[in-house]
Design a protein around this motif. Structure first.
Motif, mmCIF file in Angstrom:
data_model
loop_
_atom_site.group_PDB
_atom_site.id
_atom_site.type_symbol
_atom_site.label_atom_id
_atom_site.label_comp_id
_atom_site.label_asym_id
_atom_site.label_seq_id
_atom_site.Cartn_x
_atom_site.Cartn_y
_atom_site.Cartn_z
ATOM 1 N N LEU A 10 -6.016 -4.325 5.386
ATOM 2 C CA LEU A 10 -4.742 -4.788 4.796
ATOM 3 C C LEU A 10 -4.377 -6.153 5.369
ATOM 4 N N ASP A 11 -3.904 -7.044 4.507
ATOM 5 C CA ASP A 11 -3.619 -8.409 4.983
ATOM 6 C C ASP A 11 -2.219 -8.548 5.576
ATOM 7 N N TYR B 114 -7.232 1.322 6.797
ATOM 8 C CA TYR B 114 -6.175 0.298 6.693
ATOM 9 C C TYR B 114 -6.461 -1.012 7.438
ATOM 10 N N GLY C 88 -2.956 -2.275 9.647
ATOM 11 C CA GLY C 88 -3.237 -3.494 8.894
ATOM 12 C C GLY C 88 -3.583 -4.644 9.815
ATOM 13 N N HIS D 293 0.859 -1.195 0.000
ATOM 14 C CA HIS D 293 0.000 0.000 0.000
ATOM 15 C C HIS D 293 0.893 1.242 0.000
#
Ligand code: IMP
Ligand code: MG
Length: 181
Positions: A168-169, A165, A156, A4
Motif C-alpha cells: 500500500l502506498d 498490505y 502499508g 483499501h
C-alpha cells in the motif's frame, strides 16, 4: 487510489509520505556530509522507506540490510527479537544509520544498537519512518523521525500484518476485525 477496505483510516497519504521523506533526506545529507554514511535497513518493513530515502539523500552513501523479527503473525511484539542475515560492510569504517519502518516497544532498536555497538560502528543513529505514541520500557532516541502514530496497528508503505498490505502506498490503521476474530 481508493482506500483499501481493510483500513479504518488513512494516516499518511502517498503525497505526505513523499514530502516527509524528502525532508529527512535533506537533513541526513546535511548532517553526514563529512561522514561515511552507511544505511542499514531493517528487513522487511523498512524496504520501501529505505528505497525512497536513499534517493532523497544527495551525498554518496552505501546501504546494507539486517533481518529482525519479533512479531510472527500477531499484532503484538513477542518481546524476543531475533536478528539474522549478514551485514557485508565492516561497521568500524562507517557512520551507521539504522533505517526502520516503525518503532513500537523499542526492543528491535535496542537489539540492533547492542549488536552494532559490539561490531564497533564509528557512530550510530536511528532513522525511523514511524514511532508509536506510547510509554516505552526501553527508551529509544530517533535522531530522524518521519511521524508519530497512535498506539494502533498500522500497515502499508512496507509495514505488514501477516505479510499483507506492504505494497500500500499510504499508511493506515488496520481495522480490528481483520485480526480480532
Ligand atoms: P518493536 O521491537 O516493538 O519496537 O517493534 C518493531 C517492529 O515491529 C517493527 O520493525 C515492525 O516490523 C513491527 N511493528 C510494530 N508495530 C507495528 C505496526 O503497527 N504495524 C506493523 N508492524 C509493526
Ligand atoms: Mg511485520
Amino acid at each position: 487510489m481508493d482506500m483499501h477496505p481493510d483500513l479504518e483510516q488513512v494516516l499518511f497519504s502517498r503525497e505526505r509520505i513523499a514530502a516527509r521523506v524528502v525532508e529527512l533526506g535533506r537533513q541526513i545529507s546535511d548532517d553526514y556530509r563529512n561522514g561515511n554514511l552507511l544505511l542499514v535497513g531493517v528487513l522487511k518493513g523498512a524496504v520501501v522507506f529505505l528505497a525512497d530515502l536513499m534517493r532523497a539523500i544527495t551525498i554518496p552513501h552505501r546501504f546494507d540490510f539486517i533481518r529482525a523479527s519479533s512479531y510472527g503473525k500477531g499484532t503484538a511484539s513477542s518481546g524476543y527479537v531475533m536478528l539474522s542475515g549478514q551485514i557485508e560492510h565492516h561497521l568500524a569504517d562507517y557512520d551507521v544509520l539504522i533505517v526502520e519502518g516503525i518503532v513500537d516497544t523499542g526492543r528491535t532498536i535496542e537489539a540492533l544498537t547492542r549488536e552494532f555497538t559490539r561490531s564497533g560502528a564509528r557512530s550510530l543513529e536511528v532513522c525511523s519512518f514511524l514511532m508509536k505514541k506510547r510509554p516505552r520500557a526501553v527508551p529509544v532516541v530517533c535522531r530522524y523521525l518521519g511521524y508519530e502514530v497512535p498506539d494502533r496497528f498500522v500497515v502499508g508503505y512496507g509495514l505488514d500484518y501477516d505479510e499483507r498490505y506492504r505494497h500500500l502506498d499510504c499508511v493506515g490503521i488496520l481495522r480490528r476485525e481483520v485480526y480480532e476474530l
